[in-house]
Design a protein around this motif. Structure first.
Motif, PDB file in Angstrom:
ATOM      1  N   PRO A  18       0.818  -1.220   0.000  1.00  0.00           N
ATOM      2  CA  PRO A  18       0.000   0.000   0.000  1.00  0.00           C
ATOM      3  C   PRO A  18       0.846   1.262   0.000  1.00  0.00           C
ATOM      4  O   PRO A  18       1.781   1.396   0.772  1.00  0.00           O
ATOM      5  N   LEU A  19       0.524   2.163  -0.892  1.00  0.00           N
ATOM      6  CA  LEU A  19       1.116   3.504  -0.890  1.00  0.00           C
ATOM      7  C   LEU A  19      -0.047   4.479  -0.821  1.00  0.00           C
ATOM      8  O   LEU A  19      -0.796   4.621  -1.777  1.00  0.00           O
ATOM      9  N   THR A  20      -0.221   5.138   0.309  1.00  0.00           N
ATOM     10  CA  THR A  20      -1.348   6.052   0.444  1.00  0.00           C
ATOM     11  C   THR A  20      -1.109   7.305  -0.381  1.00  0.00           C
ATOM     12  O   THR A  20      -0.025   7.870  -0.377  1.00  0.00           O
ATOM     13  N   ALA A  21      -2.149   7.724  -1.095  1.00  0.00           N
ATOM     14  CA  ALA A  21      -2.019   8.895  -1.962  1.00  0.00           C
ATOM     15  C   ALA A  21      -1.928  10.168  -1.135  1.00  0.00           C
ATOM     16  O   ALA A  21      -2.461  10.267  -0.034  1.00  0.00           O
ATOM     17  N   GLY A  73       3.209  16.448  -9.362  1.00  0.00           N
ATOM     18  CA  GLY A  73       4.402  15.774  -8.861  1.00  0.00           C
ATOM     19  C   GLY A  73       4.127  14.462  -8.155  1.00  0.00           C
ATOM     20  O   GLY A  73       3.680  13.483  -8.748  1.00  0.00           O
ATOM     21  N   ALA A  74       4.390  14.432  -6.854  1.00  0.00           N
ATOM     22  CA  ALA A  74       4.285  13.205  -6.068  1.00  0.00           C
ATOM     23  C   ALA A  74       2.868  12.649  -6.082  1.00  0.00           C
ATOM     24  O   ALA A  74       2.670  11.429  -6.176  1.00  0.00           O
ATOM     25  N   ALA A  75       1.863  13.522  -5.975  1.00  0.00           N
ATOM     26  CA  ALA A  75       0.479  13.047  -5.965  1.00  0.00           C
ATOM     27  C   ALA A  75       0.147  12.335  -7.278  1.00  0.00           C
ATOM     28  O   ALA A  75      -0.514  11.290  -7.287  1.00  0.00           O
ATOM     29  N   TYR A  76       0.621  12.875  -8.392  1.00  0.00           N
ATOM     30  CA  TYR A  76       0.405  12.243  -9.692  1.00  0.00           C
ATOM     31  C   TYR A  76       1.036  10.855  -9.716  1.00  0.00           C
ATOM     32  O   TYR A  76       0.399   9.868 -10.122  1.00  0.00           O
ATOM     33  N   ALA A 352      12.824  15.728   5.968  1.00  0.00           N
ATOM     34  CA  ALA A 352      12.452  16.659   4.899  1.00  0.00           C
ATOM     35  C   ALA A 352      12.838  16.098   3.531  1.00  0.00           C
ATOM     36  O   ALA A 352      12.088  16.233   2.559  1.00  0.00           O
ATOM     37  N   LEU A 353      13.993  15.450   3.443  1.00  0.00           N
ATOM     38  CA  LEU A 353      14.414  14.827   2.191  1.00  0.00           C
ATOM     39  C   LEU A 353      13.492  13.672   1.807  1.00  0.00           C
ATOM     40  O   LEU A 353      13.296  13.393   0.625  1.00  0.00           O
ATOM     41  N   ARG A 354      12.955  12.997   2.801  1.00  0.00           N
ATOM     42  CA  ARG A 354      12.001  11.922   2.508  1.00  0.00           C
ATOM     43  C   ARG A 354      10.705  12.496   1.940  1.00  0.00           C
ATOM     44  O   ARG A 354      10.187  12.007   0.925  1.00  0.00           O
ATOM     45  N   LEU A 355      10.183  13.530   2.576  1.00  0.00           N
ATOM     46  CA  LEU A 355       8.908  14.104   2.168  1.00  0.00           C
ATOM     47  C   LEU A 355       9.007  14.917   0.883  1.00  0.00           C
ATOM     48  O   LEU A 355       8.072  14.936   0.077  1.00  0.00           O
ATOM     49  N   VAL A 356      10.133  15.592   0.686  1.00  0.00           N
ATOM     50  CA  VAL A 356      10.319  16.432  -0.510  1.00  0.00           C
ATOM     51  C   VAL A 356      11.702  16.165  -1.098  1.00  0.00           C
ATOM     52  O   VAL A 356      12.635  16.960  -0.919  1.00  0.00           O
ATOM     53  N   PRO A 357      11.896  15.031  -1.778  1.00  0.00           N
ATOM     54  CA  PRO A 357      13.205  14.796  -2.401  1.00  0.00           C
ATOM     55  C   PRO A 357      13.499  15.880  -3.436  1.00  0.00           C
ATOM     56  O   PRO A 357      12.640  16.161  -4.290  1.00  0.00           O
ATOM     57  N   PRO A 358      14.660  16.518  -3.374  1.00  0.00           N
ATOM     58  CA  PRO A 358      14.927  17.654  -4.265  1.00  0.00           C
ATOM     59  C   PRO A 358      15.031  17.278  -5.734  1.00  0.00           C
ATOM     60  O   PRO A 358      14.831  18.129  -6.603  1.00  0.00           O
TER      61      PRO A 358
END
Length: 488
Positions: A18-21, A73-76, A352-358
């Motif tokens: 599972p990967l939650t959107a 981005g990530a949501a897509y 922060a790098l996990r949530l928003v990888p640059p």
């Protein structure tokens, strides 16, 4: 586990972790991402191979999913995973691009044990602007250039870079007191990291030349994801080509003096870097690597610092905890050892790098027919590896959409669940060569902020990231800066 049904046959295809959107701000966004297009196979697998086809869709006519990908981005990416699984294709930038999601698929591509994937995937996006940078080289040539470049990132060199960046960070952050109201933090940080990059990497003071160089770098980065990929006057592609020419002229003009001198900046280090076997960079090599490294250095540091500041603003208890460690260091500019004691910042930066990888995607190209997790990948296919999917995999991360730096503590170390569960710096042979310098720079920057300011955002504020090139807050991240009383 999530059951995925083959939309072409209606039969059970596989079960997925599972990967939650990601939550989205409004119903319009939900409708855009929920829209479905006719499902097609990327290519029919060879008869008798036992491989599955890669499923996906081309998206809207002409532009495909280009704009949706850049907006969401990530949501897509997570929505596409829910629809198609860990290996899928989409139409974007006029091509069919395969995307892999999850640690297992990522490992197959980045380890690249059969050398089936080359860096030519990057060339499609950025070759005209970052030609022959280290990230664009392959196999033996890449290994040789990396060995030479490593001489510019030794421990002694890093210590020198850190000593040089300290005054620029302290002076630059002190000057923020003159920005009234709610300054847009992203732009303050971008200017600051550029000043550091020009001083530490180029030995160049800030000023009009630095501003011109900055504009050239920005043009090159933005051109990589231009929808119109031709030099139309006034377009982003044309601006990128002009930016590249500006950078080449600048570095070529200054290179002879760097060759002759013995300075401590990165430009000089690359000019003099020599392996034990006597291998050195040519002039063209130095110029190409400097253009790429300057982009990588200040853009990724800006994005990471912005994300950390946002989460510290939203979670003041972590900001106070980090501040206590910084104030305990006193007034001296910190060296490598001192920065190493800032354990709270270590945890926050990693989260922060996990949530928003640059760097939201790593590009590759299949140089022969191959497979990924049993899916057929024909020669010539562009392949993108997306860290975000790995960073929200519930097999390895507890409540993955929650800001929780403690997940990186020695007691938990959720990042150790899989070697490729946390990959903000990439992996395999092309793992970021400057990751240690970048981490030290971000820590030093945040240390200076913590000892001088307390900052916050509006209680109901939620940042939204724009993925037109690399992740950027669409509104520049307005914050409230308040100087600490005891700061000189």
């Amino acid at each position: 586990m999530v059951t995925v049904v083959d939309r072409m046959t209606g039969t059970l295809r596989e079960k997925l972790p599972p990967l939650t959107a990601l939550p989205l701000p409004g119903a319009v966004d939900e409708r855009i991402l929920a829209q479905r297009w006719p499902v097609r196979e990327l290519a029919a697998p060879p008869e008798g191979s036992g491989l599955q086809p890669v499923l996906g869709d081309a998206g809207p006519p002409l532009i495909g999913h280009t704009l949706t990908m850049m907006r969401y981005g990530a949501a897509y990416g997570l929505r596409r995973y829910e629809q198609y699984g860990p290996v899928w294709w989409s139409g974007a930038f006029g091509r069919r691009i395969v995307t892999v999601t999850g640690p297992e698929a990522t490992q197959a591509v980045l380890v690249n044990k059969d050398k089936a994937f080359s860096q030519e995937g990057w060339k499609f996006f950025i070759e005209k602007f970052f030609n022959r940078g280290l990230m664009l080289l392959d196999f033996g040539e890449h290994h040789t250039h990396r060995r030479i470049m490593q001489e510019a990132f030794t421990k002694d060199r890093l210590a020198g870079y850190i000593a040089q960046q300290g005054p620029a960070l302290r002076d630059g952050i002190a000057a923020w007191e003159h920005h009234p109201g709610r300054p847009r933090l992203y732009w303050l940080l971008k200017q600051l990291t550029l000043d550091v990059a020009t001083r530490v990497f180029m030995g160049m003071p800030s000023g009009p030349d630095a501003q011109r160089i900055n504009r050239a770098f920005v043009a090159c980065v933005r051109a990589a994801t231009a929808v119109v990929r031709y030099p139309v006057p006034g377009g982003r592609w044309q601006a990128g080509i002009q930016g590249r020419a500006t950078l080449e002229r600048y570095f070529a003009r200054h290179l002879p003096a760097k060759r002759e001198g013995d300075e401590s900046d990165l430009f000089s280090a690359l000019c003099h870097a020599t392996t034990e076997d006597g291998e050195r960079f040519t002039d063209d090599d130095v110029i190409n690597h400097m253009i790429f490294l300057m982009m990588a250095a200040h853009d990724t540091s800006t994005i990471t610092s912005t994300a950390v500041c946002y989460y510290l603003a939203k979670h003041p208890e972590w900001q106070e905890r980090a501040r206590a460690e910084s104030l305990a260091l006193g007034e001296d500019l910190p060296d490598m050892a001192a920065l190493g004691t800032l354990h709270t910042l270590d945890l926050v930066i990693k989260e922060a790098l996990r949530l928003v990888p640059p760097v939201p995607s790593f590009s590759r190209k299949a140089v022969e027919d191959t497979e990924i997790l049993g899916h057929y990948i024909p020669e010539g296919t562009l392949v993108g590896v997306t860290p975000t999917g790995n960073h929200f995999d519930e097999r390895y991360w507890t409540d993955p959409h929650t800001f929780d730096p403690g997940r990186f503590s020695e007691e938990r170390r959720e990042d150790k669940g899989h070697r490729y569960a946390w990959i903000p710096f990439g992996g395999g042979a092309h793992k970021c060569i400057g990751l240690h310098f970048g981490t030290y720079e971000v820590k030093a920057l945040l240390h200076e902020m913590l000892r001088r300011y307390r900052w916050s955002v509006a209680e109901d504020y939620e940042v939204r990231w724009d993925y037109v090139s690399l992740p950027v807050p669409v509104d520049g991240l307005p914050i409230q800066l308040k100087a600490l009383d005891h700061t000189a």
